[in-house]
Design an enzyme around this catalytic site. Structure first.
Site, mmCIF file in Angstrom:
data_model
loop_
_atom_site.group_PDB
_atom_site.id
_atom_site.type_symbol
_atom_site.label_atom_id
_atom_site.label_comp_id
_atom_site.label_asym_id
_atom_site.label_seq_id
_atom_site.Cartn_x
_atom_site.Cartn_y
_atom_site.Cartn_z
ATOM 1 N N LYS A 242 2.098 4.720 -0.983
ATOM 2 C CA LYS A 242 1.161 5.927 -1.727
ATOM 3 C C LYS A 242 1.757 6.959 -0.753
ATOM 4 C CE LYS A 242 -2.780 5.121 1.010
ATOM 5 N NZ LYS A 242 -4.708 4.658 1.149
ATOM 6 N N ASP B 176 2.606 2.642 7.575
ATOM 7 C CA ASP B 176 1.535 2.100 7.678
ATOM 8 C C ASP B 176 1.647 0.715 7.175
ATOM 9 O OD1 ASP B 176 -0.830 1.182 7.286
ATOM 10 O OD2 ASP B 176 -2.351 2.830 6.443
ATOM 11 N N ASP C 215 0.713 -0.978 0.106
ATOM 12 C CA ASP C 215 -0.199 -0.036 0.100
ATOM 13 C C ASP C 215 0.885 0.986 -0.050
ATOM 14 O OD1 ASP C 215 -2.914 1.368 -0.194
ATOM 15 O OD2 ASP C 215 -2.856 1.746 2.217
ATOM 16 N N ASN D 2 0.935 7.481 2.528
ATOM 17 C CA ASN D 2 1.775 6.841 3.720
ATOM 18 C C ASN D 2 3.677 7.010 3.570
ATOM 19 O OD1 ASN D 2 -0.221 4.942 3.890
ATOM 20 N ND2 ASN D 2 -0.502 3.542 3.147
#
Length: 161
Positions: free
Chosen positions: A58, A74, A56, A61
């Protein structure tokens, strides 16, 4: 449980996608941030005791410390792989669609390459200052990947002519 140090500059997206704050990110700073994120991914994928696939990655994060040094955060969706395992499969697709590699979004196959795809999307966002799914692209491009690809194709055709 993971504990993070306080990051006074919040996350990268709070700079990239804010019309005023983005001016603080000159090219040297953007390159510094990209380079540090790449080094962080290299550590997760090759240098840590267990291989970690983030799944994840991005802008929201990526946390920025007082000196604008990025920290990948995260790890709630991350997967640890033992030994020489470099990929996995899941029947439950989780993450943020604009950053997911096609093979993960469609078939649940994740790997270090999935994180590399997400890093590529993040790179395009950092360079352009636009969100992947922004509706501000001209023509038929509905995301930053299609936009970059159309620019690349136009440039390639000019080189051939």
């Amino acid at each position: 449980m993971l504990l993070y140090e306080y990051m006074p500059n919040k996350s990268l997206d709070s700079f990239l996608f804010d019309s005023i704050k983005r001016k603080e990110l000159d090219w040297a700073m953007r390159f510094k941030i990209l380079n540090a994120i790449a080094r962080g991914l290299l550590y997760l994928h090759q240098d840590s005791r267990l291989r970690i696939i983030h799944r994840d990655l991005k802008a929201s994060n990526i946390l920025l410390d007082n000196d604008m040094n990025p920290k990948i955060s995260d790890f709630g969706l991350a997967r640890m792989c033992g030994g020489d395992q470099v990929e996995g499969n899941t029947s439950r697709i989780v993450g943020t669609y604009g950053y997911m590699a096609p093979e993960y979004a469609s078939d649940g196959l994740f790997s270090t390459k999935s994180d590399a795809f997400s890093f590529g999307v993040l790179l395009l966002e950092i360079v352009s200052g636009k969100k992947n799914k922004a509706l501000t692209y001209k023509d038929d491009d509905n995301n930053i990947i299609a936009h970059a690809n159309s620019k690349l194709e136009k440039h390639a055709h000019k080189e051939i002519d």
